[in-house]
Structures are given as C-alpha cells and as structure tokens.
Design a protein around this motif. Structure first.
Motif, PDB file in Angstrom:
ATOM      1  N   LEU A   1       0.835  -1.203   0.000  1.00 54.17           N
ATOM      2  CA  LEU A   1       0.000   0.000   0.000  1.00 54.17           C
ATOM      3  C   LEU A   1       0.869   1.252   0.000  1.00 54.17           C
ATOM      4  N   LEU A   2       1.946   1.232   0.790  1.00 46.45           N
ATOM      5  CA  LEU A   2       2.877   2.369   0.802  1.00 46.45           C
ATOM      6  C   LEU A   2       3.517   2.529  -0.574  1.00 46.45           C
ATOM      7  N   ALA A   3       3.845   1.405  -1.212  1.00 53.99           N
ATOM      8  CA  ALA A   3       4.444   1.443  -2.558  1.00 53.99           C
ATOM      9  C   ALA A   3       3.472   2.067  -3.561  1.00 53.99           C
ATOM     10  N   ALA A   4       2.191   1.741  -3.435  1.00 50.76           N
ATOM     11  CA  ALA A   4       1.171   2.311  -4.331  1.00 50.76           C
ATOM     12  C   ALA A   4       1.057   3.821  -4.117  1.00 50.76           C
ATOM     13  N   SER A   5       1.050   4.254  -2.856  1.00 47.48           N
ATOM     14  CA  SER A   5       0.961   5.686  -2.541  1.00 47.48           C
ATOM     15  C   SER A   5       2.153   6.450  -3.088  1.00 47.48           C
ATOM     16  N   GLU A   6       3.336   5.900  -2.864  1.00 43.74           N
ATOM     17  CA  GLU A   6       4.560   6.582  -3.332  1.00 43.74           C
ATOM     18  C   GLU A   6       4.554   6.718  -4.851  1.00 43.74           C
ATOM     19  N   ALA A   7       4.098   5.673  -5.549  1.00 44.69           N
ATOM     20  CA  ALA A   7       4.054   5.709  -7.012  1.00 44.69           C
ATOM     21  C   ALA A   7       3.073   6.774  -7.495  1.00 44.69           C
ATOM     22  N   LEU A   8       1.915   6.897  -6.829  1.00 43.17           N
ATOM     23  CA  LEU A   8       0.930   7.899  -7.237  1.00 43.17           C
ATOM     24  C   LEU A   8       1.451   9.312  -6.973  1.00 43.17           C
ATOM     25  N   ALA A   9       2.053   9.531  -5.808  1.00 45.50           N
ATOM     26  CA  ALA A   9       2.571  10.863  -5.469  1.00 45.50           C
ATOM     27  C   ALA A   9       3.624  11.318  -6.479  1.00 45.50           C
ATOM     28  N   ARG A  10       4.416  10.363  -7.014  1.00 46.39           N
ATOM     29  CA  ARG A  10       5.468  10.702  -7.990  1.00 46.39           C
ATOM     30  C   ARG A  10       4.892  11.168  -9.332  1.00 46.39           C
ATOM     31  N   GLN A  11       3.612  10.853  -9.580  1.00 47.11           N
ATOM     32  CA  GLN A  11       3.013  11.206 -10.884  1.00 47.11           C
ATOM     33  C   GLN A  11       2.518  12.651 -10.942  1.00 47.11           C
TER      34      GLN A  11
END
Length: 591
Positions: free
Chosen positions: A516-526
C-alpha cells in the motif's frame, strides 16, 4: 485448419489471432488480452464465437455497424444491419454526442449500462477515452443514486447474488458463473453504501462500477472480473416496504449466521478460483469490515478499498502536498473528523509511512495524528468505551466535545474529513485552520457530493484562497479574487485498479502494508510541476492508465521483494510489462 473450416461452415465466427507471438509455449493476444494474468495459454490460434443474429446479441463480440462488408458476408450478417459501415471512432463520437444530450446524470448512467450490455468494447472505449467526463457517471457521485434506485432501473443481472437462501450451496452458485478464470472479485453486503447507509441488495451498483474501473483504468480483462453481492437482508425500512426492492425482505442477519455465510463464501472462492484471486471488500459496515480484513488477511488475497484503498490515495495526496505546504511528513500534525474504517485506515497508513521515514516506532508516529468521532476528540480517558480500532488513537489530552474546539486545541496543519456527514467543516472550522496555517491542507473525503464535509468554494473563500483542497467527489473549478482554483479529487480510482493489476501480474498471494505504501509513493510521484502550479495534489485522470501501470509496477516490485509473488521469473521492466498486460478495447478483426 480443417476443424476451423468446419466451424466456419457451421456458422461459427473465428477471431483473428496472431500465431507468431508466443509466450511460454502458448499464444499472446496482440489485441491486449491481459497475457500476464493467464496461467494457461490457449491454443489453437483461433476460437469460435456465435454468428449471425446471435453475434449481434453477444456484447463481448458485437461491433454493431463496425462490421466490415467482408465480415457481414462471412458471418451471416447481411440484412441484419443497415448498409453503412462505421468505424469504432465514429461510433464513439455518436454515442458521446448522445450522452451529452441527457441533463440528468442517472440517465447517462442507465445509457452507459445499456451500452455495456450491447457492446462491451465500445463501452470501455468510451470510458477510457473520456474518463474525466464519465468517471462521475459510472462511479461517485452518480453510482450512489443508481444504488438507491437500483430496483427500479434493474434490467438484467450483472454479477452474482448470494443470499441466505444459498447457504450450503455457495460453491454451486460460483460455478453457475460462465467465466472460469477470475482474477478480481469485488464483493459487498450493501450495509454502508458510500455515505448513503444500508441499501441491501441494491448495493450491487458498487461492485459493478468498481470492476468497470478495474478494466478501464487498470486494464484487467472484463471477463476476469466478477461483481458479487452478499444479501443477508436489510435494516432499511423504506426498502423493505418498496414493492420494487430486489433483495431479501427481512432484517439483516448478524452474529453466527452472518459469519458462517461469509466463511462459506470465502472458502468457496478459494476452492473455485484458487489462492491468487483478489477479493476486494467494498462498503461493509465498520464492525464487519475490520473483522473480515483481520480474519482473512492471513489466508486469502484480500483488500478492503474503504480502509486500505482510501488510505493509500489520501497518503499519496498528503505526500504530494508537502511540495506546496513544505516540510516532511513528520513535521505535520493531523486532525480527522470521522474515526470509522476510512479515518482509522488513513491514519494508520500515514503513521506507517512516517515511521518508515523517521525510523521511529509506529506507536510514536501515531501521536501526531488525532481523531474526532461523534462524541468528540478521541482521548485516553475514553479508552474503556472505545471500539478496538479506535484505541490506538486515544492520546493524552483533556476531553474536547466538538470539531471546532478540537481544531483550536490541536492546531493541525492538515484537516481530513471521513465522517460521511455533509457540511461539518463549517465556516468557523475553516477560518480557524486558516488562522494558524499559511497553506492549510483540507481534505473533505466523504461521498457522494451531498455528504462532503465542505465544498471547494467554502474551503477557498474561508481561507482567502490559501487552502490546498481535495475532495472525495468532484467539484468544479472555482474563481476567487481573479484566480481559478482547480480542486483535486482524492478518488480511490487512482489506486485500486493499479493496485489490483500489480497483485495480478506478480501472482501475489497476500496483501502487505508495504504494498500500500508502494502504491501511494508511485501515485505521489506522478504529480507534475504543472499540476502543482494549479494547486493540484493529484495528477489528471486523463493519464490514469499510465499512472495505473506505474502503481502496478511498484506494487509488483514490492511483492517480489517480500517473497509474496508467484509469477516467476520476475520481468526485467515491470512498468513495460504492466502496460503490455493491459486490456485494450479496440475492435478485433474477424476472418
């Protein structure tokens, strides 16, 4: 070849596949049929579908007026269609023009659902190409009204209905579904639909809508998605008296009866579809949502979108917003209105990310986060009377009875609403946030729009245009003092389609918080500089398939790192691999 010719003579259409592209000894479908989620590849390179009049009634293979002259001859369609041949693009343009004529969102919803029943690929083409315009129609806020009126607009079943009548036979019911290869199930019991409460069996609109987005935004093949409603009755008196209600007319089953039905369901799903099927719990009431996630999180591949999906998308927005409000995550203090599954889920994920960044125990980072429920600020003196999921948030503080006083006492830099109660961020609350923050971050997350804690206009005017604002349901841009503010939408649709795709392409067998943290970090980078300049903390939905591929790759990478992935060997470039697995709704050519 002989059998293929025989099939054609017998009136079966043959779908054109590419025999040169092979993977793992099988066939890759060059039309984007989600190759990574196939455990067995199918040969030969052609397969049969219905022909003639039946083909036009088959939503998966029907192309309407896009059938070519040759296809009309080969597949017995002459005379069954008007003489014009239209491209898929022209069909899309015509339908969008038609949809825009409707003034009532529910009419648009009904028209889209009818299109899906008639021509599946055209439905997804419309949704993918016009995602920002159509997302509020197939998802929040319109899907809420659709659920309220589901009995009246019900045309044909779009998923499986498992009621108390099916107790002891759930495995048989699952086997009644025509598709045998299922990768994602979205299931609800209809007890807490959005902010609308108990809608019983009519909650089916939610799994149907979510899975449409799994395909449109995350690229999972429609045939691998299964919407399910568990009907244990409803406590909604209005529905029980409604002559058009489609569910069981009885009060909700609870306790042992409820638990046994759910356990039989979970066991049957695993038996029928295996260990790698994603089971997404949707819109269960708080007490059941936490219990089911805790009970089955260690034995099944389960994900609760209200607890975990909401948390991941909000965390992404908060992380992105730090570029605008400054500081690190641990420099900020948080105040939540609402301490149910959404509020506590978001709070826990923020605490976990803070813990990861600062290397501090999560028990310490939780102290930066405060929650207000219907009885006021959650403090340690209330601990004995609190539900178990609220207890970690009971910090040392004198009792505070209401949100405004809590804002003044805690002085949070970030205010998050997940209460399901509209207009609770009053003018006084917003002005208080503005009094001690240069750029307060205000997130009014409750759905649908009527339940939002405040509007975009209220947030911007109450802070003299200084607020960073995001909401659960969409708001129109707002002009204040000559500047146009574009509100962000903290929509779970940013996360769950890509998250699910990541689980599928890695063959994950369990969900871990780090994913879930990995998903959040990926979205924030976009989120780009251009987005930040407009005050946005989320990227535009027009790029959602690219965003979903990035999220899927990050989630899959974490699954491999944690040893939870089963699809081996690991692909070298996970982003490209995710993109190559995504379903595309362009029409296929028929021989």
């Amino acid at each position: 070849m002989e059998s293929t010719l025989k099939e054609m003579r017998d009136g079966a259409s043959v779908l054109d596949m590419d025999p040169k592209s092979t993977v793992g000894g099988g066939v890759e479908d060059v039309y984007g049929e989600d190759r990574a989620s196939e455990d067995q590849f199918v040969t030969p390179w052609t397969f049969s579908v219905a022909s003639g009049y039946s083909l036009l009634r088959d939503p998966r293979h029907n192309k309407g007026l896009a059938f070519t002259e040759r296809e009309r001859d080969t597949h017995y369609l002459r005379g069954l269609l008007p003489p014009t041949v239209l491209s898929q693009e022209l069909q899309e343009k015509k339908l969008m023009d038609s949809l825009r004529q409707y003034q009532v969102p529910l009419q648009k919803y009904t028209a889209l659902m009818e299109l899906e029943e008639r021509n599946e690929r055209l439905f997804y083409k419309l949704l993918i190409d016009n995602v920002e315009e159509l997302l509020p129609v197939v998802y929040t806020p319109t899907v809420g009204e659709a659920c309220q009126k589901y009995g009246s607009i019900f045309r044909r079943p779009q998923g499986l209905y498992i009621s108390l009548k099916e107790k002891g036979k759930i495995l048989e019911v699952l086997r009644n579904w025509p598709e045998k290869s299922i990768h994602v199930i979205v299931v609800t019991d209809g007890e807490r639909i959005l902010g609308l409460g108990d809608l019983g069996c009519q909650g089916m609109g939610i799994p149907v809508g979510k899975l449409a987005l799994y395909t449109a935004l995350g690229g999972l093949r429609p045939s691998t998605c299964l919407p399910i409603t568990i009907d244990v009755g409803t406590n909604n008196e209005q529905l029980l008296k409604d002559e058009f209600y489609i569910g069981l007319r009885q009060r909700r089953a609870t306790g042992k009866e409820y638990a046994e039905l759910l356990h039989e369901f979970m066991s049957a799903v695993k038996q029928n579809y295996g260990e790698k099927v994603v089971i997404q719990f949707e819109d269960f009431a708080n007490h059941n949502a936490f219990e089911l996630l805790a009970k089955y999180g260690t034995t099944h591949l389960v994900f609760n979108d209200d607890i975990q999906g909401t948390a991941a998308v909000v965390l992404a927005g908060v992380v992105a917003a730090l570029k605008l409000i400054g500081g690190k995550l641990a420099d900020h203090s948080f105040l939540f209105l609402g301490a149910g599954e959404a509020g506590t889920g978001i709070a826990e994920l923020i605490a976990l990310e803070m813990s990861k960044q600062t290397k501090s125990p999560v028990e310490e980072t939780r102290k930066k986060i405060w929650l207000v429920d219907s009885k006021g600020l959650i403090v340690s003196s209330r601990k004995d009377s609190l539900q178990h999921f609220k207890k970690p948030w009971a910090h040392e503080h004198e009792p505070v009875n209401n949100l405004l006083d809590a804002v003044k006492a805690i002085k949070p830099t970030i205010l998050i609403g997940s209460s399901g109660v509209g207009r609770t961020f009053t003018k006084e609350v917003i002005e208080a946030m503005a009094s001690f923050n240069e750029k307060p971050l205000i997130m009014a997350l409750s759905n649908p729009t009527s339940q939002s804690e405040c509007t975009a206009e209220e947030a911007y005017t109450g802070t003299q245009g200084r607020a960073i604002f995001a909401s659960g349901s969409p708001f129109d841009p707002f002009e204040y003092n000559g500047k146009v503010f574009v509100p962000g939408q903290s929509n779970n649709a940013y996360i769950f389609p890509g998250f699910g795709l990541g689980l599928v392409i890695s063959g994950a067998i369990r969900v871990h918080d780090d994913m879930l943290l990995a998903a959040s970090e990926a979205l924030a980078r976009q989120v780009t500089k251009e987005n930040f300049d407009k005050g946005l903390i989320y990227p535009p939905f027009s790029k959602i398939r690219k965003i979903s591929a990035e999220i899927a790759a990050n989630v899959a990478a974490k699954a491999y790192e944690l040893g939870l992935a089963t699809r081996l060997p690991r692909p070298e470039n996970l982003v490209k691999y995710a993109e190559s697995c995504m379903y595309t709704p362009v029409y296929r050519t028929y021989r």
